[in-house]
Design an enzyme around this catalytic site. Structure first.
Site, PDB file in Angstrom:
ATOM      1  N   MET A  31      -1.856  -7.575   3.632  1.00 42.19           N
ATOM      2  CA  MET A  31      -1.332  -8.902   3.669  1.00 42.19           C
ATOM      3  C   MET A  31      -1.600  -9.517   5.032  1.00 42.19           C
ATOM      4  SD  MET A  31       1.734 -11.146   4.197  1.00 42.19           S
ATOM      5  CE  MET A  31       1.520 -10.650   5.814  1.00 42.19           C
ATOM      6  N   PRO A  32      -2.830  -9.882   5.293  1.00 40.14           N
ATOM      7  CA  PRO A  32      -3.092 -10.540   6.568  1.00 40.14           C
ATOM      8  C   PRO A  32      -2.491 -11.946   6.611  1.00 40.14           C
ATOM      9  CG  PRO A  32      -5.110  -9.652   5.602  1.00 40.14           C
ATOM     10  CD  PRO A  32      -4.051  -9.577   4.556  1.00 40.14           C
ATOM     11  N   LEU A  33      -2.010 -12.314   7.780  1.00 37.59           N
ATOM     12  CA  LEU A  33      -1.539 -13.671   8.045  1.00 37.59           C
ATOM     13  C   LEU A  33      -2.605 -14.348   8.894  1.00 37.59           C
ATOM     14  CD1 LEU A  33       0.575 -15.951   8.214  1.00 37.59           C
ATOM     15  CD2 LEU A  33       1.570 -14.721  10.158  1.00 37.59           C
TER      16      LEU A  33
END
Length: 129
Positions: free
Chosen positions: A1-3
């Protein structure tokens, strides 16, 4: 879950901005093997004089198309990071007309304990994610 946090010079039209975000998301999905619905993107637009990006010795002349991308993500192998950098530069150039010299990327790594998606919990630690 990269931001993904995008710092841009203000003035892009909505269609160009959407294309930029879509291309970046598709590259994250491909390079980092994240699910398609894992999309977390924040855009910060700045007046041109609020982004002072000088030459780092590479001889680049930056333009108003400058994209400074900060990625917060779990640790990934160097090969995946290199693939991400390469695909992002190629596709932003071919699909958005953003020169690869106008792209700066920084990846900041963190761990499962560093994320909470609400309810005062670290869902990666509790097993809910």
């Amino acid at each position: 879950m990269p931001l993904l946090r995008f710092d841009l010079i203000e003035g892009r039209d909505q269609s160009s901005l959407k294309k930029l975000l879509d291309v970046a998301h598709n590259v994250v999905v491909e390079a980092f093997d994240v699910p398609q619905q894992d999309r977390y993107q924040i855009v910060h637009e700045h007046p041109e004089n609020h982004m002072i990006i000088e030459d780092t010795g590479l001889g680049f002349n930056r333009t108003k198309n400058l994209v400074v991308l900060s990625v917060t993500s779990k640790s990934r192998p160097e090969e995946k990071k290199q693939k991400f950098y390469r695909l992002l530069a190629e596709r932003l150039e071919s699909e958005c007309g953003i020169a690869s010299t106008d792209l700066i990327v920084s990846i900041v790594e963190n761990d499962n304990a560093d994320w909470s998606f609400g309810l005062g919990e670290a869902q990666f630690l509790t097993g809910k994610l």
